[in-house]
Design an enzyme around this catalytic site. Structure first.
Site, PDB file in Angstrom:
ATOM      1  N   CYS A   1      39.844   3.420 -35.443  1.00 38.46           N
ATOM      2  CA  CYS A   1      39.996   2.948 -36.812  1.00 38.46           C
ATOM      3  C   CYS A   1      38.631   2.621 -37.413  1.00 38.46           C
ATOM      4  O   CYS A   1      37.664   2.354 -36.704  1.00 38.46           O
ATOM      5  CB  CYS A   1      40.900   1.732 -36.904  1.00 38.46           C
ATOM      6  SG  CYS A   1      42.547   1.965 -36.247  1.00 38.46           S
TER       7      CYS A   1
ATOM      8  N   ARG B   1      36.713   8.187 -36.242  1.00 35.77           N
ATOM      9  CA  ARG B   1      37.247   7.061 -35.470  1.00 35.77           C
ATOM     10  C   ARG B   1      38.744   6.844 -35.715  1.00 35.77           C
ATOM     11  O   ARG B   1      39.350   5.972 -35.089  1.00 35.77           O
ATOM     12  CB  ARG B   1      36.482   5.784 -35.817  1.00 35.77           C
ATOM     13  CG  ARG B   1      35.058   5.811 -35.300  1.00 35.77           C
ATOM     14  CD  ARG B   1      34.320   4.545 -35.641  1.00 35.77           C
ATOM     15  NE  ARG B   1      32.998   4.532 -35.060  1.00 35.77           N
ATOM     16  CZ  ARG B   1      32.677   3.993 -33.895  1.00 35.77           C
ATOM     17  NH1 ARG B   1      33.615   3.424 -33.171  1.00 35.77           N
ATOM     18  NH2 ARG B   1      31.447   4.026 -33.432  1.00 35.77           N
TER      19      ARG B   1
ATOM     20  N   TRP C   1      43.781   4.914 -36.796  1.00 40.87           N
ATOM     21  CA  TRP C   1      44.288   5.568 -35.589  1.00 40.87           C
ATOM     22  C   TRP C   1      45.476   4.735 -35.147  1.00 40.87           C
ATOM     23  O   TRP C   1      45.329   3.564 -34.818  1.00 40.87           O
ATOM     24  CB  TRP C   1      43.206   5.616 -34.502  1.00 40.87           C
ATOM     25  CG  TRP C   1      43.637   6.362 -33.286  1.00 40.87           C
ATOM     26  CD1 TRP C   1      43.537   7.704 -33.065  1.00 40.87           C
ATOM     27  CD2 TRP C   1      44.225   5.815 -32.094  1.00 40.87           C
ATOM     28  NE1 TRP C   1      44.035   8.029 -31.822  1.00 40.87           N
ATOM     29  CE2 TRP C   1      44.463   6.882 -31.201  1.00 40.87           C
ATOM     30  CE3 TRP C   1      44.575   4.516 -31.704  1.00 40.87           C
ATOM     31  CZ2 TRP C   1      45.030   6.706 -29.954  1.00 40.87           C
ATOM     32  CZ3 TRP C   1      45.151   4.337 -30.445  1.00 40.87           C
ATOM     33  CH2 TRP C   1      45.368   5.422 -29.586  1.00 40.87           C
TER      34      TRP C   1
ATOM     35  N   ASN D   1      41.322  -3.628 -37.355  1.00 39.81           N
ATOM     36  CA  ASN D   1      41.178  -2.845 -36.129  1.00 39.81           C
ATOM     37  C   ASN D   1      41.515  -3.756 -34.960  1.00 39.81           C
ATOM     38  O   ASN D   1      41.130  -4.920 -34.954  1.00 39.81           O
ATOM     39  CB  ASN D   1      39.735  -2.348 -35.956  1.00 39.81           C
ATOM     40  CG  ASN D   1      39.335  -1.342 -37.009  1.00 39.81           C
ATOM     41  OD1 ASN D   1      40.173  -0.821 -37.740  1.00 39.81           O
ATOM     42  ND2 ASN D   1      38.044  -1.084 -37.095  1.00 39.81           N
ATOM     43  N   GLY D   2      42.173  -3.217 -33.947  1.00 39.07           N
ATOM     44  CA  GLY D   2      42.510  -4.029 -32.786  1.00 39.07           C
ATOM     45  C   GLY D   2      44.008  -4.122 -32.591  1.00 39.07           C
ATOM     46  O   GLY D   2      44.790  -3.402 -33.226  1.00 39.07           O
TER      47      GLY D   2
ATOM     48  N   GLU E   1      35.316  16.978 -15.965  1.00 39.25           N
ATOM     49  CA  GLU E   1      34.846  16.882 -17.353  1.00 39.25           C
ATOM     50  C   GLU E   1      35.149  18.155 -18.122  1.00 39.25           C
ATOM     51  O   GLU E   1      35.534  18.111 -19.296  1.00 39.25           O
ATOM     52  CB  GLU E   1      33.350  16.582 -17.357  1.00 39.25           C
ATOM     53  CG  GLU E   1      32.699  16.542 -18.733  1.00 39.25           C
ATOM     54  CD  GLU E   1      33.245  15.455 -19.640  1.00 39.25           C
ATOM     55  OE1 GLU E   1      32.926  15.491 -20.842  1.00 39.25           O
ATOM     56  OE2 GLU E   1      33.998  14.575 -19.169  1.00 39.25           O
TER      57      GLU E   1
ATOM     58  N   LYS F   1      37.416  18.312 -21.518  1.00 41.54           N
ATOM     59  CA  LYS F   1      36.955  18.875 -22.789  1.00 41.54           C
ATOM     60  C   LYS F   1      37.964  19.884 -23.328  1.00 41.54           C
ATOM     61  O   LYS F   1      38.274  19.899 -24.517  1.00 41.54           O
ATOM     62  CB  LYS F   1      35.584  19.563 -22.614  1.00 41.54           C
ATOM     63  CG  LYS F   1      34.426  18.617 -22.388  1.00 41.54           C
ATOM     64  CD  LYS F   1      33.980  17.868 -23.628  1.00 41.54           C
ATOM     65  CE  LYS F   1      34.634  16.534 -23.786  1.00 41.54           C
ATOM     66  NZ  LYS F   1      34.457  15.531 -22.762  1.00 41.54           N
TER      67      LYS F   1
ATOM     68  N   GLU G   1      41.083  18.104 -24.602  1.00 42.37           N
ATOM     69  CA  GLU G   1      40.843  17.322 -25.813  1.00 42.37           C
ATOM     70  C   GLU G   1      40.846  18.185 -27.074  1.00 42.37           C
ATOM     71  O   GLU G   1      41.423  17.792 -28.089  1.00 42.37           O
ATOM     72  CB  GLU G   1      39.500  16.599 -25.708  1.00 42.37           C
ATOM     73  CG  GLU G   1      39.505  15.418 -24.768  1.00 42.37           C
ATOM     74  CD  GLU G   1      38.150  14.774 -24.644  1.00 42.37           C
ATOM     75  OE1 GLU G   1      38.084  13.535 -24.532  1.00 42.37           O
ATOM     76  OE2 GLU G   1      37.128  15.502 -24.663  1.00 42.37           O
TER      77      GLU G   1
ATOM     78  N   HIS H   1      45.493  22.625  -0.629  1.00 40.67           N
ATOM     79  CA  HIS H   1      46.318  21.457  -0.332  1.00 40.67           C
ATOM     80  C   HIS H   1      47.301  21.165  -1.465  1.00 40.67           C
ATOM     81  O   HIS H   1      47.587  20.014  -1.760  1.00 40.67           O
ATOM     82  CB  HIS H   1      45.432  20.240  -0.066  1.00 40.67           C
ATOM     83  CG  HIS H   1      44.570  20.393   1.147  1.00 40.67           C
ATOM     84  ND1 HIS H   1      45.072  20.358   2.426  1.00 40.67           N
ATOM     85  CD2 HIS H   1      43.236  20.619   1.265  1.00 40.67           C
ATOM     86  CE1 HIS H   1      44.085  20.532   3.292  1.00 40.67           C
ATOM     87  NE2 HIS H   1      42.961  20.692   2.618  1.00 40.67           N
TER      88      HIS H   1
ATOM     89  N   LYS I   1      37.303   8.443 -31.650  1.00 40.20           N
ATOM     90  CA  LYS I   1      36.040   8.466 -30.931  1.00 40.20           C
ATOM     91  C   LYS I   1      35.830   7.258 -30.027  1.00 40.20           C
ATOM     92  O   LYS I   1      35.493   7.403 -28.863  1.00 40.20           O
ATOM     93  CB  LYS I   1      34.890   8.572 -31.940  1.00 40.20           C
ATOM     94  CG  LYS I   1      33.505   8.659 -31.305  1.00 40.20           C
ATOM     95  CD  LYS I   1      33.372   9.908 -30.455  1.00 40.20           C
ATOM     96  CE  LYS I   1      32.015  10.036 -29.833  1.00 40.20           C
ATOM     97  NZ  LYS I   1      31.930  11.173 -28.916  1.00 40.20           N
TER      98      LYS I   1
END
Length: 616
Positions: free
Chosen positions: A2, A27, A74, A100-101, A488, A492, A495, A511, A611
């Protein structure tokens, strides 16, 4: 997550708020809204969707004022709807608040307010806080600035959780109030005007003089003055910081997306992470920001690295680096788990927390938990004024510049570079000779040029990505230093393209993972010419025996065996084992980017992501 922007001054606030929101859209981009007070009247415009939707709405329903607050969301509590978009009103309809929060006890507070007759229009925790502040204000006989600040203070004492808020009230038309606990908020100081934002990037084009608020602080803004106090009503000490970040650092320049721009910045950002930190004379790294003497560093018997997401993958590479170069036992902990589990740690344990933003809620909580138990805790972050940077016992700044793309790229390679410096420093204090240290420095100094060579592979990688873009599942594999890189690379791809991708140690293929291999499931194998090269060849053969397509990342000059068995081969420059994660990560970043572009995905603003994760 946010974004908040507020303004009070002589200018029309609408363009300032919209421009600030645009810079914070990475954000949170589920919905957005603006509230202003003009001639004693409160007006709101809000809408689901991107900031452009809000711009279009204001063109149809114009606003003009010299005071206002705004928000880009968000979603946490409640779906993405008009009713759940910020700003939210109190019961009187004369107070507007953005937040925000997460207010953790909002359900209990909501029930209490409903018993008193309050009606709510949304599913959010934020509206509960707006009603709580409005109720406290309405109970006061005076409708003054002092009374509104007192009402904010009273309401905030009743809430549990995190908040960064901004609010305005039609009955107090020359005041903007902000407060924070666990969610960042910054005050921008101008001449005859003041700003409020959740991130300095939203206001840096208007002012360079800022104050980063601490937890439990409340700021009241007027055109020509501001006051900072705590929840008890006492004034607090603050420092005015001059921001170095340039507004043009936030631009995409010649690139179509921030993600690809930031991928191509990595030769520079890796160099910046090392600049001034290598000593040829002493054949070691110089990291004065750690705030530790050589004797203190020499006494470290154990290292714990903690982070979330991409930062955790960098930490996992760091575990291999520190153990191999310094022979110090090292382990990684997800920050979200560290804060809750009772991890046994000796008194000689050194803790590092990694966060690009320096505001990641779980990582900040891990830092505080570590310090609460008496451990020296250092930060590796990109924001010199962030909460982690201010609260840690020392650390190393990444100097990577703003990272706007939601999918982290340059922050990963910068964090790994810094962890290499830390490993070198600790290693030279133990068993690494001066000549070995000199060789490591030479390899580090050659790294930016090798990154440039790797980036020249973009066209080849883009063609490979297009040929596999319709795949439903992809597997990523690597060993030793490159197992975290496989994780990673898979992250990516997930995402930005939404393809189901998973990373594994190559040896784990047989395995259970091998059950996923078929003609329609590509495997990306990181197989540089290193100590486990022959083992990676065996894994590739197992995939090919089951007709699985293989894309391999190999090393220039050592390609013959890979060429004979892989469908596609990407060759990175030769480097020591401990530096291949930085070079190998870049083709995987490019692969994810070009796959997403081929699928028409919104690369910089992936669905459901934001973000900086400033909520638990």
């Amino acid at each position: 997550m946010c974004g908040i922007v507020g303004y009070i001054g002589a200018k029309n606030t609408i363009p300032i708020l919209l421009e600030g929101l645009q810079r914070l859209e990475y954000r949170g981009y589920d919905s957005s809204g603006i509230a202003v007070v003009n001639h004693g009247e409160l007006s709101i415009r809000k809408t689901p969707g991107r900031i452009q939707n809000l711009r279009d709405l204001i063109i149809k329903e114009p606003l003009e004022a010299h005071l206002g607050i705004s928000h880009t969301r968000w979603a946490t509590h409640g779906e993405v709807t008009y009713q759940n978009a910020h700003p939210h009103l109190d019961a009187s309809g004369r107070l507007a608040l953005v937040h925000n929060g997460v207010i953790e006890n909002y359900a209990k507070l909501r029930a209490q307010l409903q018993e008193e007759g309050h009606r709510f229009q949304s599913q959010t925790d934020t509206e509960v806080l707006a009603h709580l502040i409005g109720r406290a204000f309405d109970l006061l006989s005076e409708k003054t600035e002092k009374a509104l600040i007192a009402a904010v203070r009273e309401a905030l004492r009743r809430v549990d959780g995190t908040y960064g808020i901004a609010l305005i009230h039609a009955d107090v038309p020359e005041l903007v109030i902000g407060a924070r606990r666990g969610s960042p908020l910054v005050l921008g100081i101008g001449v005859g005007e003041h700003f409020l934002a959740s991130d300095v990037s939203a206001i840096v084009m208007h002012t360079r003089d800022v104050v980063y608020l601490n937890d439990y602080e409340i700021v009241s803004l007027r055109r020509d003055a501001f006051t900072i106090s705590n929840l008890q009503g006492n004034g607090t000490h603050y420092n005015v910081t001059t921001v170095d970040e340039l507004a043009h650092d936030m631009d995409k320049g010649i690139y179509p997306h921030y993600m690809i721009k930031e991928i191509f910045e990595q030769a520079h950002t890796v160099h910046e992470a090392m600049r001034g930190r290598l000593s040829l004379e002493e054949a070691t790294a110089k990291l004065g920001g750690l705030e530790m003497s050589n004797a203190e560093l020499r006494s470290v018997e154990r290292v714990v690295l903690s982070g979330c997401g991409t930062a955790m993958h960098a930490a996992m590479v760091g575990e291999y680096l520190i153990e191999s170069l310094a022979q110090v036992p090292t382990e990684c902990e997800f920050a979200s788990e560290f804060r809750y589990r009772n991890l046994p740690m000796t008194k000689d344990t050194l803790v590092f927390v990694l966060s690009q933003s320096g505001e990641t809620a779980d990582t900040l909580a891990a830092l505080r938990e570590s310090q609460r138990k008496g451990h020296r805790t250092l930060g590796i972050c990109n924001n010199v004024a962030s909460t982690i940077a201010r609260e840690s016992n020392g650390g190393v700044y990444m100097h990577a510049g703003p990272e706007i793309g939601v999918a982290a790229t340059k922050s990963f390679t910068s964090q790994v570079t810094i962890l290499t410096l830390i490993a070198l420093l600790l290693g030279r204090m133990r068993h690494l000779s001066s000549s070995e240290g000199t060789k490591i420095i030479a390899e580090l100094e050659a790294l930016p040029e090798k990154i440039k060579k790797t980036l020249e592979l973009q066209d080849q990688i883009a063609a490979i990505a297009r040929s596999y873009a319709t795949s439903k599942v992809m597997l990523f594999m690597g060993r030793q230093f490159n197992y975290p890189v496989a994780l990673e690379g898979a992250l990516k791809l997930k995402e930005v393209s939404y393809i189901a991708a998973s990373g594994y140690p190559s040896a784990e293929l047989k395995h259970g993972v091998i059950a996923l291999v078929n003609e329609e499931t590509p495997s990306l194998v990181i197989a540089p010419h290193d100590a486990v090269f022959s083992k990676n060849l065996s894994s590739i053969q197992e995939v090919k025996a089951r007709k699985g397509p293989v894309i391999a990342i190999g090393t220039q000059g050592h390609s013959s065996e890979l060429e004979s068995m892989c469908d596609h081969l990407i060759l990175i420059p030769q480097a020591p084992d401990y530096l291949t994660p930085i070079l190998a990560a870049i083709p995987l970043q490019l692969f994810a980017y070009h796959t997403a572009v081929a699928l028409g995905c919104d690369v910089d603003k992936p669905r459901n992501l934001a973000k900086s994760v400033t909520v638990e």
